[in-house]
Design a protein around this motif. Structure first.
Motif, PDB file in Angstrom:
ATOM      1  N   ILE A   1      30.625  57.062  51.361  1.00 14.62           N
ATOM      2  CA  ILE A   1      31.708  57.120  52.339  1.00 14.62           C
ATOM      3  C   ILE A   1      32.120  58.582  52.439  1.00 14.62           C
ATOM      4  O   ILE A   1      32.473  59.191  51.426  1.00 14.62           O
ATOM      5  CB  ILE A   1      32.920  56.275  51.903  1.00 14.62           C
TER       6      ILE A   1
ATOM      7  N   ARG B   1      34.762  61.107  53.853  1.00 13.68           N
ATOM      8  CA  ARG B   1      36.139  61.165  54.386  1.00 13.68           C
ATOM      9  C   ARG B   1      36.550  62.630  54.406  1.00 13.68           C
ATOM     10  O   ARG B   1      36.761  63.225  53.353  1.00 13.68           O
ATOM     11  CB  ARG B   1      37.072  60.335  53.515  1.00 13.68           C
TER      12      ARG B   1
ATOM     13  N   ASN C   1      35.040  65.264  51.868  1.00 17.24           N
ATOM     14  CA  ASN C   1      34.660  64.661  50.593  1.00 17.24           C
ATOM     15  C   ASN C   1      33.761  63.454  50.793  1.00 17.24           C
ATOM     16  O   ASN C   1      33.961  62.656  51.701  1.00 17.24           O
ATOM     17  CB  ASN C   1      35.913  64.223  49.829  1.00 17.24           C
ATOM     18  N   ALA C   2      32.809  63.344  49.895  1.00 16.00           N
ATOM     19  CA  ALA C   2      31.926  62.181  49.908  1.00 16.00           C
ATOM     20  C   ALA C   2      32.113  61.404  48.614  1.00 16.00           C
ATOM     21  O   ALA C   2      32.157  61.980  47.531  1.00 16.00           O
ATOM     22  CB  ALA C   2      30.477  62.623  50.046  1.00 16.00           C
ATOM     23  N   HIS C   3      32.242  60.101  48.770  1.00 17.42           N
ATOM     24  CA  HIS C   3      32.300  59.211  47.615  1.00 17.42           C
ATOM     25  C   HIS C   3      31.000  58.416  47.618  1.00 17.42           C
ATOM     26  O   HIS C   3      30.719  57.689  48.571  1.00 17.42           O
ATOM     27  CB  HIS C   3      33.496  58.277  47.726  1.00 17.42           C
TER      28      HIS C   3
ATOM     29  N   THR D   1      37.917  53.293  56.101  1.00 21.20           N
ATOM     30  CA  THR D   1      39.039  53.374  57.032  1.00 21.20           C
ATOM     31  C   THR D   1      38.605  54.105  58.301  1.00 21.20           C
ATOM     32  O   THR D   1      37.598  54.816  58.308  1.00 21.20           O
ATOM     33  CB  THR D   1      40.227  54.124  56.390  1.00 21.20           C
TER      34      THR D   1
END
Lengths: 148, 137
Positions: free
Chosen positions: B54, B56, B59-61, B106
């Motif tokens: 993800i 956002r 930043n990447a998770h 989101t």
């Protein structure tokens, strides 16, 4: 970042909080406080470990750190060697693999609702060396706020 | 927020890039239910690794990652899902990537499928993904 979500498939309402962890100093471990005013669980944790040239096996643990004692809730099944970059992913549906070469490791962490206020989530690295670096630490917490 | 829906999208159009992105649905919280795709690698020697993230902002998770090196001149199928386990032994041609199962996505987020160490000519095929989402009130 926290937002409210009414879940149709869980007990009660929960919220989700996304935490971008600051990189610890080289050779240091990471520790995050459980979000306040709620019971919490870790939905998903991702981070990276870059190891220096010192020959040693590094073993990752995800630790539920409570006042007075700690418990390991997730562990890598394979050590990380010198001069490697490896991605770690921890969540509640992880698995274990045994083939090589391994480029990333998935950990299973059963943690729904076990984090209370004052608890901490630690990333432990047994065998960490002076210039090993943890980075790119991202956490999705699931929170059940205490009633006001 | 109690109403949810599913979407399934798929394409057989090949993609010769390091990554492919899916924009998160607007006005909804969403969850990646599954994805499947095939990766064909060219002869250039390199260990490729697939990440599902993800993204956002900056930043990447990383939600999930393949654990084994995808080497040169190989065709593997990948399955991304919430309830499987990793493949135990090589050799294999189908690789499972487990991810978690809550609606973390989101509006404004990007779901990213990425080949680390992508080599020119490495390609994606038979891309499919399913989302479950809850409309924001």
């Amino acid at each position: 970042m926290r937002d409210n979500l009414v879940s149709p498939f869980d007990i009660g309402n929960f919220t989700v909080e996304y935490v971008i962890g600051a990189n610890p100093a080289a050779g240091a471990l990471y520790s995050a406080a459980s979000p306040g005013n709620a019971r919490a669980g870790v939905i998903s944790l991702s981070f990276k470990l870059v190891t220096d040239a010192n020959v040693a096996s590094r073993y990752i643990e995800v630790i539920h750190n409570r006042p007075g004692y700690t418990s390991v809730i997730g562990a890598a099944y394979l050590g990380q060697a010198a001069t490697e970059t490896r991605q770690y992913v921890a969540h509640q549906g992880g698995g274990v693999s045994t083939a090589t070469p391994v480029k990333a490791i998935v950990l299973s962490i059963p943690s729904d609702g076990i984090f209370l206020e004052g608890h901490r989530l630690d990333i432990g690295v047994t065998g960490i060396q002076a210039t090993d670096q943890l980075s790119d630490i991202r956490i999705f917490w699931k929170l059940w706020p205490y009633e006001q | 927020m109690s109403v949810f829906a599913h979407t399934l999208e798929y394409t057989n159009v090949a993609k010769v890039t390091a990554q492919w992105d899916i924009s998160a649905p607007l006005n909804a919280r969403s969850e990646l239910v599954m994805a499947s795709f095939q990766i064909q690698t060219v002869v250039a020697a390199a260990d490729r690794v697939v990440h599902v993230s993800i993204v956002r902002g900056a930043n990447a998770h990383v939600l999930g990652s393949s654990c084994f090196a995808h080497v040169a001149s190989t065709t593997w199928n990948y399955i991304v899902g919430q309830h499987g386990s990793l493949n135990p032994l090589a050799p294999f041609t189908d690789l499972y990537i487990p991810i978690c199962s809550l609606p973390l996505i989101t509006p404004g987020d990007t779901i990213r499928f990425l080949i680390h160490n992508h080599q020119a000519g490495d390609s994606w095929h038979y891309r499919a993904h399913a989302l479950k989402f809850w409309n924001l009130e």
